[in-house]
Every structure is written in structure tokens, then in C-alpha cells.
Design a protein around this motif. Sequence first.
Motif, short mmCIF file in Angstrom:
data_model
loop_
_atom_site.label_atom_id
_atom_site.label_comp_id
_atom_site.label_asym_id
_atom_site.label_seq_id
_atom_site.Cartn_x
_atom_site.Cartn_y
_atom_site.Cartn_z
N VAL A 248 0.84 -1.19 0.00
CA VAL A 248 0.00 0.00 0.00
C VAL A 248 0.87 1.24 0.00
O VAL A 248 1.88 1.30 0.70
CB VAL A 248 -0.92 0.00 1.24
CG1 VAL A 248 -1.72 1.29 1.32
CG2 VAL A 248 -1.84 -1.19 1.20
N GLY B 281 -2.75 6.15 0.18
CA GLY B 281 -3.68 5.16 0.69
C GLY B 281 -4.31 4.33 -0.41
O GLY B 281 -5.47 3.95 -0.33
N THR B 282 -3.56 4.06 -1.45
CA THR B 282 -4.07 3.19 -2.50
C THR B 282 -3.11 2.03 -2.71
O THR B 282 -1.98 2.05 -2.24
CB THR B 282 -4.24 3.93 -3.84
OG1 THR B 282 -3.03 4.62 -4.12
CG2 THR B 282 -5.38 4.93 -3.77
N ILE B 283 -3.59 1.04 -3.43
CA ILE B 283 -2.79 -0.15 -3.71
C ILE B 283 -1.76 0.15 -4.80
O ILE B 283 -2.08 0.79 -5.80
CB ILE B 283 -3.73 -1.28 -4.20
CG1 ILE B 283 -4.67 -1.71 -3.09
CG2 ILE B 283 -2.96 -2.45 -4.77
CD1 ILE B 283 -4.06 -2.61 -2.05
N ASP C 166 -9.50 -9.81 -3.85
CA ASP C 166 -9.19 -8.37 -3.76
C ASP C 166 -10.25 -7.62 -2.97
O ASP C 166 -9.97 -6.90 -2.03
CB ASP C 166 -8.98 -7.76 -5.15
CG ASP C 166 -10.12 -8.03 -6.12
OD1 ASP C 166 -11.06 -8.75 -5.74
OD2 ASP C 166 -10.07 -7.51 -7.24
N GLY C 167 -11.52 -7.83 -3.33
CA GLY C 167 -12.59 -7.12 -2.62
C GLY C 167 -13.12 -7.90 -1.43
O GLY C 167 -13.63 -7.33 -0.49
N GLN D 147 -20.34 3.65 -3.03
CA GLN D 147 -19.23 4.50 -3.45
C GLN D 147 -18.12 4.46 -2.41
O GLN D 147 -18.35 4.73 -1.24
CB GLN D 147 -19.71 5.95 -3.61
CG GLN D 147 -20.81 6.08 -4.62
CD GLN D 147 -21.33 7.51 -4.71
OE1 GLN D 147 -20.90 8.39 -3.96
NE2 GLN D 147 -22.28 7.72 -5.61
N VAL D 148 -16.94 4.15 -2.87
CA VAL D 148 -15.78 4.19 -1.98
C VAL D 148 -15.35 5.65 -1.90
O VAL D 148 -15.02 6.26 -2.91
CB VAL D 148 -14.64 3.33 -2.55
CG1 VAL D 148 -13.41 3.43 -1.65
CG2 VAL D 148 -15.09 1.88 -2.67
N ILE D 149 -15.41 6.24 -0.70
CA ILE D 149 -15.05 7.65 -0.63
C ILE D 149 -13.62 7.86 -0.16
O ILE D 149 -13.04 8.91 -0.42
CB ILE D 149 -16.04 8.49 0.21
CG1 ILE D 149 -16.26 7.86 1.58
CG2 ILE D 149 -17.37 8.62 -0.53
CD1 ILE D 149 -17.09 8.74 2.47
N SER D 150 -13.05 6.89 0.52
CA SER D 150 -11.62 7.02 0.81
C SER D 150 -11.03 5.66 1.14
O SER D 150 -11.75 4.74 1.54
CB SER D 150 -11.38 8.00 1.97
OG SER D 150 -11.64 7.37 3.19
N THR D 151 -9.73 5.54 0.94
CA THR D 151 -9.05 4.32 1.35
C THR D 151 -7.77 4.73 2.07
O THR D 151 -7.21 5.79 1.80
CB THR D 151 -8.65 3.43 0.15
OG1 THR D 151 -7.78 4.17 -0.71
CG2 THR D 151 -9.87 2.98 -0.64
N TYR D 152 -7.36 3.92 3.00
CA TYR D 152 -6.12 4.20 3.72
C TYR D 152 -5.54 2.90 4.25
O TYR D 152 -6.26 1.92 4.40
CB TYR D 152 -6.34 5.22 4.85
CG TYR D 152 -7.50 4.91 5.76
CD1 TYR D 152 -7.35 4.11 6.88
CD2 TYR D 152 -8.78 5.44 5.50
CE1 TYR D 152 -8.41 3.84 7.73
CE2 TYR D 152 -9.86 5.17 6.34
CZ TYR D 152 -9.67 4.37 7.44
OH TYR D 152 -10.74 4.10 8.28
N PRO D 153 -4.23 2.91 4.52
CA PRO D 153 -3.64 1.68 5.05
C PRO D 153 -4.17 1.42 6.45
O PRO D 153 -4.51 2.37 7.17
CB PRO D 153 -2.13 1.99 5.10
CG PRO D 153 -1.96 3.41 4.73
CD PRO D 153 -3.27 4.01 4.35
N PRO D 154 -4.29 0.17 6.85
CA PRO D 154 -4.80 -0.10 8.20
C PRO D 154 -3.88 0.52 9.23
O PRO D 154 -2.66 0.54 9.04
CB PRO D 154 -4.79 -1.63 8.29
CG PRO D 154 -3.96 -2.11 7.17
CD PRO D 154 -3.93 -1.04 6.13
N PRO D 155 -4.47 1.07 10.30
CA PRO D 155 -3.62 1.66 11.32
C PRO D 155 -2.65 0.60 11.83
O PRO D 155 -3.07 -0.48 12.22
CB PRO D 155 -4.61 2.06 12.41
CG PRO D 155 -5.88 1.32 12.11
CD PRO D 155 -5.88 1.05 10.64
#
Lengths: 399, 268
Positions: free
Chosen positions: B18, B23-25, B124-125, B229-237
Motif C-alpha cells: 500500500v 492510501g491506495t494499492i 481483492d474485494g 461508493q468508496v469515498i476514501s481508502t487508507y492503510p490499516p492503522p
Amino acid sequence: MIKIDREECIGCGECVEVCPVDALSLDSEEKAVVDEDTCTSCGLCISTCPTNAIETKIMARKGDTSQYSGVWVFGETNDGNLKEVGPQLLGKGRELASEFNDQLSAVVIGSDVKDAAAKCGNYGAEKVYMVEGEEFDQYKTLPFSFAMSQLISEFKPRVVLYGATHLGRDLAPSVAGRLGLGLTADCTGLSIKEEDGEKLLLQTRPAFGGNLIAEIVCPNTRPQMATVRPNVFSCPEETENSQPEIIEREVDLNPELFKVEILERLSGEEGEVGVEEADVVIAGGRGVGSEENFQLLEELADALDGVVGCSRPIVEDGWLSKAHQVGQSGKTVSPKLYIACGISGAIQHKVGIRDSDTIIAINKDPEAPIFDVADLSVVGDLHEVLPELLELLGGEDGS
Amino acid sequence: MDFLVFIKQVPDTDEVKVDEESGTIIREGVPSILNPFDEYALNLALRLKEGMEDEVNITAMSMGPPQAKDALKKCLAIGADRGILLSDKVFGGADTWATSFTLFKGVEKMGGADLYFSGQEATDGNTAQVGPELASHLNLSSMTYVEDVLDINPKEGYLTAKKETDEGFIKLKSELPVVLSCMTPPDFEPKIPGVKEIMKAKNKPLDTWNHDDLGGTEEEYGLEGSESQVISTYPPPSKGPGEKFEGPAEEGAEKIFALLKDEGVCDD
Ligand SMILES: Cc1cc2nc3c(=O)[nH]c(=O)nc-3n(C[C@H](O)[C@H](O)[C@H](O)COP(=O)(O)OP(=O)(O)OC[C@H]3O[C@@H](n4cnc5c(N)ncnc54)[C@H](O)[C@@H]3O)c2cc1C
Ligand SMILES: Nc1ncnc2c1ncn2[C@@H]1O[C@H](COP(=O)(O)O)[C@@H](O)[C@H]1O
């Protein structure tokens, strides 16, 4: 939803007769018309129509979102007993409902579920929608999905939450598909997000095998639906004699909906061993070395009031049953304490343990990837470390 | 009989990294594989085909970018008879709802099948939704967590299957056609195609259909046709690296013991 070909329709009214939710009628031109809000896409009319004038046309249910209110929790039962995930979701549902200024309700479907319905009230449901009948004795996709769709079409909730159990992950997409709804799977977080003056359900979930967290909203379709992992939210205190309002609904199940029949429970397979609910999981991988060596893990589990879990190769080798397997194709666990013994930490395993509060890993390979997620990593031979640990614990017990 | 297997090409989640900033792959350099659950589903379809008297045709269908053809080629090498790729810019960004709709349009164009297979989930999903949603579009019943098909009887129009539930395994009987979401059993050994099979696969039909082929308006597909709708992605804390101990077993055990006490898992 369904689509009617007006050219082909001969106005015989067979479909109007067979429709279990009265969504069909004949218009002034003697042609069948469908009420989009009521139709649950059960498809009975399709097989009844003598001229093949009807086909399914599933469309996103977009209409007027302001008609929808209330937070619903699907109260999953097994043999009439309410499963833990229901109360956990009612706890979270209560928070959401107050923020939406909505009522909190539960849905219970089964053959003998009055107690389970009452129990939902004890965990905070103000109303319980109940569908009871012999034909709902065991879970089957179509009848349950049909009943659920009928309730949703009639009462129009804003939000519906299901446990991300095998059952929930079967039922929810079937309902979503039937009604044309967005659905977010395996959520690990729920909150509220305001967008253009409207409060939306903000759903948080892991993706890409847990490498990424995504935040998702379903702005256009109602209800907003999510499946939520068991044990992500804690169970609220049970109050006694809450006496929720019980709303019972008959669901007319045409035999045609029973396309699937349960023949038997397969023996030789253990049922639940409780890794999902356990507070302490002692898991072993290939590093444990042999079936006999799992005895050590059993002893540790006994000492800590825990349950034994394992990685997939252990199931492949037949040392433990599938019910013990943790990971992507096994169970997702969320204990207070997870002890991984001789597990390398493949992504498919790690994805199942991310919600654990504390992870301890014992592995003789200092580079083992399991150490990346461990709070305490012990590099060493588990056959030396575990007996020492048992001795320390035994000493405590004996005193 | 026609069997239709839905397959997806996925990034190998073992290799996924990531980008902490965005915050994307990071997809570059990450190998793409045939979703392992779909690989099992295809193998199951093949095994059933071998055991049947009727002639069976197995089609593998996928929605994805042009490179997803590689995954379909692999299916052909493993033993599928035909591959169909649904690929178009307007299909991009689809959620499970839009994906199942697109695949449904593909099925319509193909003329339907007698039995449908999907994987239990795509790695993936991990949503496990496309199979059951497809069943809704097709007005069919679906069965999830299917580990095996025990018996198939096309004349009488039913099959029996072994399905995993929360309480253990059950045996189910279902009318045909039905959509099966297949769960890899622990003892599954994937078939590795040899050079001969790979060569033979080159002569098998592999079609690509785009939006014009499937019909319908553009708004029904892809991002526009998606309800979630995916509004944001981030790496897991990340919890930050925990404590690491290397030393005698005895001391290791003491470390663990101390932590157990801290956590209140055992008595002081
Ligand atoms: C589609 C798919 C789904 C999957 N689903 C799952 C799943 O649900 N769950 C799952 O677990 N896996 C799953 N896998 C398999 C996964 O990829 C790994 O192969 C598996 O988790 C490895 O198990 P392991 O760690 O026990 O074995 P190994 O990878 O062989 O690791 C054994 C470890 O033990 C250590 N060790 C050896 N001896 C000792 C000793 N004496 N003391 C201490 N340490 C020792 C070694 O250093 C090593 O790290 C899946 C794979 C696929 C493709
Ligand atoms: N783009 C796609 N093309 C073909 N099949 C798919 C696609 N996405 C999902 N599937 C099928 O649906 C199953 C479940 O996927 P998912 O709901 O994404 O977890 C997969 O195992 C595939 O069989």
C-alpha cells in the motif's frame, strides 16, 4: 423488479392472483402493471404468465430517500436461539438510531422465535418485526430473502444491518440483489457522515486481504445495508422485560420458492468450536509438527480458558476440523488474546486475526511475517517455550 | 449441458503493497493471478463434466481490463472450452452491483447456461456478493459456501451439494439451474496445465464483448451504475512494531507470562 411487455400481455390476471405482495394489478387497458415499491422480485409471476410477457428487471431502488427511516438489525437465530451478533449490532444500532433520530428495530425470522424476538427488546430494540412459521424452521436463502424483502418493502427502513456470518453473507446479498440495493460486506466500523444535508451511513471495511481499509457510502439506494463482522462491537447489557412492540407478519410462501431442500447435516464434521466468540485463541500452524503436539496447545487453551485454532495446513492434514481454521477461507476471530504458535503469517491467515486486541507469536524464524502484526514476538522453538509457559501457569493454578 | 464459470483476475494479495501517502494499492510489479476460489470453481466444474454422460461445455466469463484475458487463457489451459471477456471503459469502477449486472448482460447475450459457478469471494474485494446478486438478476436460487457437488442429475433437473454453514456442513438439494458460490476445500490441489494443454488452449474460442455488444445504457454500468461508493481508502492503522524477544525459551515464556498477567488473562 419485473418488466411487463404490454404487447404480449393478454390481461388474464394470472400474475395479479399469484403475486404474494399485491404488487400487480390490471390497468384501465386491461394490462398488468407493477407497483415498483412493493415488488420484491420473487419471480412467481414470471413462471405463471401464459404468454411470457414478464421478465425480471432488477434496477437500483433509487426513489425518494426521505420515506425511509429506522435502523434495523437482523436477529440471526439458530434453533430459535438468538445469536450473539444480533445483540452486538443492536448495541451499535442504538448509537446510530439516536444520531439519525430514528427508532431501533430487530427482525426475527424462524419457526419458534418468540423468545428470541423478546430478547431483541432486552438488548434495545423498540420494535421487533417477526415472521414465524414451520417453513422457516431452517435457514434457506430464497424463503428468508423473500420474507426480508417483503418487510423492507412494506416498512422502508433507512438502514439494515446483518452479522457477517455464513448466513448473513448469504442472506444480505440475496436481498440486495432482489431489491436493487447497495450493500457493504464485512464492515468493521459504522458511523454517520453528513453529505448535502443528509446523514448517511459511513461503512468501514478492510479490502485486499486486509492490506487496505475503505470507507464506503450508499447515497442513492434505501435501505443502506451492511454485513458486520461478529465481535467487532460489544454486546450491550441485557435489561429484563423490555416488552418491545412485536409486529408479526405472515409471509405467503409459494412452494415454487423452495428450490432448495436441506437433506441432512453431514456427520463426522464438528459443529462450532467457538473460535469466533472466544476471548482467547491459541492457534497452531505447521510448526507444531504433529497431531499429538497439539496437546500442548490444548493444555494452554485449558489453562487460559481459551479455544484452539489453527492455520489451513493443519486442516488439510486432518489434524483438526475445518471449524478450527482461522483466516480467509476459515473464521475471522477477534479475541482479546491470540497466540500464534508455529504459524508463518501468510496474508490469508493474518486477515483473519487483525481484529484481535493482543497478538503473541512464537516462531523459530526471526523473519516470520506473523511478527509484523504481533504485539509480542518470541523467537524460539515452541516445543521449548510452551512447556515453560505451562509450568509458569501451572504454578499459579496450584497455589 | 452448459456450465458457466465466473472468474476474476486479481492482484496477488501476498504481494500487494500500500502506498502510505495516497492510501491506495500499488499495482505495479504485483503479479495478477486467477482468483483462487474461482480456480477451484473451475476445477469443480471440470470434475463434474468428466463424470457425466451428457456432453458438457464449460465457458469461463470475466469482466475486466484487456489483460484479464490472461486469466481466461489460464482457464482454457486448465480445461474450459470457451472464454468470454467483458471489457469496456464504461465497465470500469464497478461495485458488486454493477459487476453482477454486467455479467448478467453477458449471460443474456450468451444465451444462458444450465449451471453457474462463482468463487465464494474474490481475494481483492472479499465481498462474496457477486454470486448471489447474479442469481437475483437471473431469477435463480443461489447457494453460497459450496465445498463440493456430490451428485448431479440433469434429467431430473437437480443437484446435491455439500455446503458449509456456521454450524458445520450440510447436504442440500437444489433445482437446476442454480448459482453456486464455491469455497475451496482444504485438500484442493490445483491442476497445473502442461505445455500441451497450453498449446491446445490457443485454438479455443476467446471472445471480447464491449458495451455495444451487451446493450443497455452507459449509466447502468461501471462507476455510474454502482450503488456503493468508496469515498476514501487508507492503510490499516499499524500498531507499530511490537516487542521482539530473542533468547532462551525460559525467558521467552516469562515474557509471555508477564503479558498474560498484564492483560488479565491469567490470575496474578
Ligand atoms: C485461497 C486461499 C485461501 C487460504 N485460506 C487460508 C486460511 O483461511 N487460513 C490459513 O491459515 N491459511 C490459508 N491459506 C494458506 C496460506 O497461504 C498459508 O499457506 C498457510 O497459512 C500457512 O500455514 P502455516 O503458517 O501453519 O505453515 P507454514 O507457512 O509452513 O509455516 C510454519 C511456520 O512454523 C515455524 N516453525 C516451524 N517449526 C517451529 C517450531 N518448532 N517452533 C516455532 N516455530 C516453528 C516456521 O518458521 C514457519 O514460520 C489460504 C491460501 C489460499 C490460496
Ligand atoms: N469482474 C468479475 N468478472 C467475473 N466474475 C467475477 C467478477 N467479480 C466477481 N466475480 C465472481 O464473483 C465471485 C465473488 O466475488 P466478490 O463478490 O467480488 O467477492 C468471484 O469469486 C467470481 O466468481
